[in-house]
Scaffold this active site. Structure first.
Site, PDB file in Angstrom:
ATOM      1  CD  GLU A   6      59.608  77.835  39.707  1.00 60.38           C
ATOM      2  OE1 GLU A   6      58.773  78.760  39.646  1.00 60.38           O
ATOM      3  OE2 GLU A   6      60.713  77.951  40.249  1.00 60.38           O
ATOM      4  CG  HIS A  10      65.135  80.800  39.364  1.00 59.96           C
ATOM      5  ND1 HIS A  10      65.680  81.994  38.934  1.00 59.96           N
ATOM      6  CD2 HIS A  10      64.076  81.119  40.146  1.00 59.96           C
ATOM      7  CE1 HIS A  10      64.994  82.994  39.447  1.00 59.96           C
ATOM      8  NE2 HIS A  10      64.021  82.507  40.189  1.00 59.96           N
ATOM      9  NE  ARG A  40      65.774  88.499  44.816  1.00 64.30           N
ATOM     10  CZ  ARG A  40      65.444  87.270  44.442  1.00 64.30           C
ATOM     11  NH1 ARG A  40      66.367  86.443  44.004  1.00 64.30           N
ATOM     12  NH2 ARG A  40      64.200  86.862  44.511  1.00 64.30           N
TER      13      ARG A  40
END
Ligand code: ADP
Length: 396
Positions: A381, A177, A238
């Site tokens: 991003e 990230h 996760r």
């Protein structure tokens, strides 16, 4: 200039086409559920939104379809109008510390890192190769998720394991990230009217994947994800940190093999493991109805985040701002409030009114009496990758 940015995930491909003039988005879109019996194609431009379903068997097909749609939807008249392509590449390992112009050698190096992130780097490479096949002479740049964290000191990135694992196999913490943590740090510094180099920040990227980063003077000094994106915070599906002993226990006492355990830790755990869903919106709805598993999932999620913030505040020594980003960080006022309520030791005071305002801009949500400023800073991003891509192209 027009810059095409591709973000190829394990089962999806997203793109944005930017005009570098004012950095406007000319078109964006994605293909979801690649490999499934039916995939969904989304395409968005100022001419309108478009969606259809068809079977798409791999990333290459998805990229070819999306790029050709730029022409068929008359966003560009030919591929010659594109100046460059920027690609998100998840793992740069110990090889890549900055955005890099893609060559045959760079492709081989990214390929050599596949064992570290098999699903992700393979998908990223397919995106690079498909673009290359389609538009042979287009300069392409790889922007690595791990790169921002290369400033971590050895005591933060080394595991306490025998040296040979690091020396021969690259077993260390890399962090992920990075593009998002760096981008929101820069945006927040701008909103604060300060130079990033003068600030100590903790950035929380809370999406389906989630990680936290300690940033001193604009540099990552620690982050919660490790050698793989499985370490650290509780995520959508996760597990984040667990006792490694659990894996050996499962290998010895159940029928599960290593691959099955890995899949369970990546896709059946986290919020989904506890509440049965990785969708925070559904968890919040169920919390309103006092659903016990949804309440527990939120408590575990928040508890882990608060532990990391405490640790990183201590490492940083001084903390100027706490920054929330990602789908949950940007949109879940409840999660932000639950986290801040547990940070009284740090003198954190959230303004509940500001926190619940609907707003898509970078904004502060702290009470004037708060010792640490609190920010909600939308990540982008793709924009960050587009800007990095142009810098690399201009340096050639
Ligand atoms: P990814 O890591 O896949 O990019 P996102 O950053 O889009 O994920 O974040 C997805 C998460 O954000 C999901 O848990 C989703 O439920 C949550 N989310 C999105 N919008 C809201 C909202 N309005 N309120 C609460 N949670 C939200």
């Amino acid at each position: 200039m027009k810059v095409f940015v591709l973000n190829a995930g394990s089962s999806s491909v997203k793109f944005k086409l930017f005009s570098t003039e004012k950095w406007t988005v000319l078109a964006s879109g994605m293909v979801e559920n690649i490999f499934e019996s039916i995939s969904t194609v989304y395409f968005d431009s100022k001419k309108g939104q478009y969606q259809h379903q068809e079977k798409i068997d791999n990333h290459t097909e998805a990229v070819v379809l999306l790029v050709k749609m730029l022409v068929s939807h008359q966003i560009i008249s030919s591929f010659d109008e594109l100046t460059a392509a920027g690609h998100r590449v998840v793992h740069g390992g110990g090889l890549f510390y900055k955005p890099t112009l893609i060559s045959h050698e760079v492709i081989s190096q990214i390929e050599s890192l596949e064992p570290l992130a098999p699903l992700h780097n393979h998908a990223n490479l397919e995106g690079i190769r498909a673009t290359q096949t389609l538009i042979g002479n287009l300069p392409q740049v790889a922007v690595f998720d791990t790169a921002f964290h290369h400033t971590m000191p050895p005591y933060a990135y080394r595991y306490a394991l025998p040296n040979f694992l690091y020396d021969t196999l690259g077993v260390r913490r890399y962090g992920f990230h990075g593009t998002s943590h760096h981008y929101v740090a820069k945006q927040t510094a701008g909103a604060m009217g300060k130079k990033l180099e003068t600030l100590n920040l903790i950035t929380l990227h809370l999406g389906n994947g989630a990680s936290v980063c300690a940033i001193r003077g604009g540099k990552s000094i620690d982050t919660s994800m490790g050698m793989t994106p499985l370490e650290g915070l509780v995520m959508g599906s996760r597990s984040g940190d667990i006792d490694p002993g659990i894996i050996f226990y499962l290998l010895r006492h159940t029928q599960m093999n290593a691959g099955e355990i890995e899949k369970m830790l990546n896709t059946e755990s986290g919020l989904k493991g506890i509440a049965g869903t990785n969708d925070m919106r559904l968890i919040e709805e169920r919390i309103d109805r006092k659903d016990p598993s949804a309440m527990l999932a939120m408590e575990i999620f928040v508890h882990r985040i608060v532990k990391y913030i405490g640790a990183y505040a201590t490492i940083l020594g001084r903390l100027d701002a706490l920054v929330f980003t990602g789908g949950i960080g940007e949109h879940s006022a409840k999660t932000r409030e639950a986290i801040c309520a547990k940070l009284t030791l740090l003198g954190v005071q959230i303004d509940t009114h500001l926190n619940t305002q609907n707003n898509t801009l970078c904004r502060s949500i702290h009470d004037p009496g708060s010792k640490i400023t609190l920010w909600v800073t939308p990540t982008d991003e793709e924009l960050s990758i587009a800007k990095e891509t142009v810098q690399v192209i201009n340096r050639r």
